[in-house]
Design an enzyme around this catalytic site. Structure first.
Site, mmCIF file in Angstrom:
data_model
loop_
_atom_site.group_PDB
_atom_site.id
_atom_site.type_symbol
_atom_site.label_atom_id
_atom_site.label_comp_id
_atom_site.label_asym_id
_atom_site.label_seq_id
_atom_site.Cartn_x
_atom_site.Cartn_y
_atom_site.Cartn_z
ATOM 1 C CB SER A 184 -0.892 0.006 1.248
ATOM 2 O OG SER A 184 -1.481 1.284 1.419
ATOM 3 C CE1 TYR A 227 -6.656 5.007 -2.637
ATOM 4 C CE2 TYR A 227 -4.849 4.865 -1.078
ATOM 5 C CZ TYR A 227 -6.113 4.486 -1.484
ATOM 6 O OH TYR A 227 -6.824 3.586 -0.747
ATOM 7 C CB THR A 245 -6.475 2.576 -5.485
ATOM 8 O OG1 THR A 245 -5.674 1.452 -5.110
ATOM 9 C CG2 THR A 245 -7.845 2.455 -4.834
ATOM 10 C CE LYS A 305 -7.275 -2.878 -4.092
ATOM 11 N NZ LYS A 305 -8.012 -1.943 -3.236
ATOM 12 C CG HIS A 328 -11.164 0.474 -1.044
ATOM 13 N ND1 HIS A 328 -10.406 1.283 -1.844
ATOM 14 C CD2 HIS A 328 -10.565 0.517 0.176
ATOM 15 C CE1 HIS A 328 -9.403 1.791 -1.145
ATOM 16 N NE2 HIS A 328 -9.471 1.341 0.089
ATOM 17 C CG ASP A 351 -9.676 -6.718 -3.644
ATOM 18 O OD1 ASP A 351 -10.807 -6.203 -3.628
ATOM 19 O OD2 ASP A 351 -8.635 -6.034 -3.606
ATOM 20 N N GLY A 373 -13.906 -10.312 0.160
ATOM 21 C CA GLY A 373 -14.675 -11.415 0.744
ATOM 22 C C GLY A 373 -14.094 -12.794 0.537
ATOM 23 N NE ARG A 382 -12.344 -5.574 6.340
ATOM 24 C CZ ARG A 382 -12.933 -5.195 5.201
ATOM 25 N NH1 ARG A 382 -13.017 -6.047 4.188
ATOM 26 N NH2 ARG A 382 -13.441 -3.987 5.070
#
Ligand SMILES: Cc1cc2nc3c(=O)[nH]c(=O)nc-3n(C[C@H](O)[C@H](O)[C@H](O)COP(=O)(O)O)c2cc1C
Ligand SMILES: CCCCCCCCCCC(=O)C(=O)O
Length: 404
Positions: free
Chosen positions: A162, A186, A212, A275, A299, A330, A332, A354
């Site tokens: 990131s 970003y 992103t 993304k 996101h 991506d 879940g 996560r």
């Protein structure tokens, strides 16, 4: 200013006339200016042993890792990692959508032990599960992104670092020599500083830029507002944003457009992966801008609430792209069977956000290694049960939508 309230967001939107100046951005996101100049909130609680009754001593699934991580994290940091925008409809939808998809295995194919490797714009990965870019790993473990990168290297997969990492991308690369890194960006309205970021990623040996595009403003996250979370603890900062003696704020600007993607394309030879594309019309537009891949993502439900589940968006985007570039997704993904469903629907690979954080908070580098190992083993096992010799044997006809 309470950056989380809709009112505050209204105030900071027009706003964008001067969103590019560090001064204006300081007001919008005080928390991502220079952490060194601020009063420190409590040190993250990562040293205490798990105490929650539902936290297993030896987590065996990504979901069990969440319970262990939750017991170790300060509540405001757990909520930062776990939470999403608005009513978190999209956060829940991402996982629930996988539950509504069924896998239909093929039999008697003599497939043998399956291969799990995949080819991607920035190189090969030993498994079709990448580490999604997530901010602030040092909130979860003192080694932060260094630990995550070592675990990704051990798993033979790609870590997308990131832009909001708490270890500079060059230091992440130095700490994990075997790691394949991509850099998430970003686009900053100050294109000269954007170029500085791109050069830092190149110098660190990153193999792709993940831009992103779902964040023309920051999502409104009630959990963060509830805790008044606005800043990193003292001694932590967004290290990639250092500029002379200060740390620049991250500017999320509604002025970023396709023109900026064109400028980026001219700026670097790195493959560019967009993304956060969710609309098929944008997927088609992207193809005209020299991108090497798309990552279908909402996101993790942290930007616009009520966007559909990422896996439900996948087939339309895959159809829109028509094989011109690889499509990743991506949101879940928690099980090997989730990975197979996404790949069968046309994704080249998936990324997990996560679950990696939960592994990191639960047991540092070992925890991330364990989470990635679990997912790799589950992918291999599910491929075997589906009669597949490799991920290439998956196709959309092996997925059925149930009414649940
Ligand atoms: C705590 C956290 C921080 C994130 N930070 C970033 C980020 O810095 N840049 C970015 O593009 N996406 C970021 N994301 C989104 C992830 O890259 C990814 O899209 C999402 O986590 C996938 O959903 P999952 O968590 O259900 O796997 C973040 C997500 C989380 C949970
Ligand atoms: C600890 C204070 C919170 C400040 C948030 C800054 C935004 C960085 C971008 C991370 C991201 O994309 C996310 O989803 O979160």
């Amino acid at each position: 200013m309470d950056a989380g309230t809709p009112h505050a967001a209204d105030e900071r939107s027009p706003h964008m006339a001067d969103a590019g100046t560090p001064h204006a951005a300081d007001e919008h996101f005080p928390h991502v200016t220079d952490a060194r100049t601020r009063t420190a909130p409590a040190t993250p609680a990562t040293s205490a042993a798990p105490t929650a009754p539902d936290a297993p001593a030896e987590p065996r699934t990504p979901r069990e890792f969440e319970a262990t991580a939750r017991a170790r994290l300060a509540p405001e940091h757990y909520d930062y990692f776990a939470g999403g925008a608005g009513d978190e409809v999209t956060v829940r939808a991402n996982e629930a959508a996988f539950g509504r998809l069924s896998l239909l295995p093929r039999v008697l194919r003599g497939a043998g032990r399956p291969r799990t490797d995949v080819t991607l714009p920035g190189g090969r990965a030993a498994m079709p599960v990448l580490v999604a870019p997530t901010a602030f790993h040092r909130l979860a473990d003192p080694e932060g992104e260094r630990a995550t990168a070592r675990a990704a290297a051990a798993a033979g997969t790609i870590m997308i670092v990131s832009m909001a990492s708490t270890v500079a991308v060059g230091d992440v690369a130095a700490a994990a020599p075997g790691a394949t890194l991509w850099f998430q960006l970003y686009v900053q309205p100050d294109m000269a500083f954007t170029e500085t970021l791109v050069r830092r990623a190149e110098a660190a040996g990153c193999r792709a830029l993940v831009v992103t595009v779902d964040s023309p403003a920051r999502g409104l996250r009630d959990r963060e507002r509830h805790h008044g979370l606005q800043d990193l603890p003292e001694g932590m900062a967004c290290e990639n944003l250092r500029d002379g003696g200060r740390v620049r704020p991250i500017v999320m600007s509604p002025e970023i457009s396709w023109e900026h993607i064109g400028l980026l394309r001219e700026m670097t030879r790195l493959p560019i992966v967009l993304k956060g594309v969710t609309h098929p019309a944008d997927a088609r537009l992207a193809l005209g801008h020299g991108v090497s891949g798309l990552l279908v993502s909402n996101h993790g439900g942290r930007q616009l609430d009520t966007v559909p589940a990422a896996v439900d968006l996948l087939p339309e985007i895959v159809a829109a792209v028509g094989g011109a570039v690889p499509v990743l997704m991506d949101g879940g993904v928690r099980r090997g069977t989730d990975v197979l469903k996404a790949l069968a629907l046309g994704a080249r690979a998936v990324a997990v956000g996560r679950p990696v954080i939960w592994g990191l908070a639960a047991d540092g580098e070992r925890g991330v290694t364990r989470v990635l190992d679990l997912l790799r083993a589950e992918v291999e096992h599910a491929l075997t049960l589906c009669g597949c010799a490799s991920v290439h044997d998956l196709d959309p006809d092996m997925v059925r939508r149930s009414c649940r």
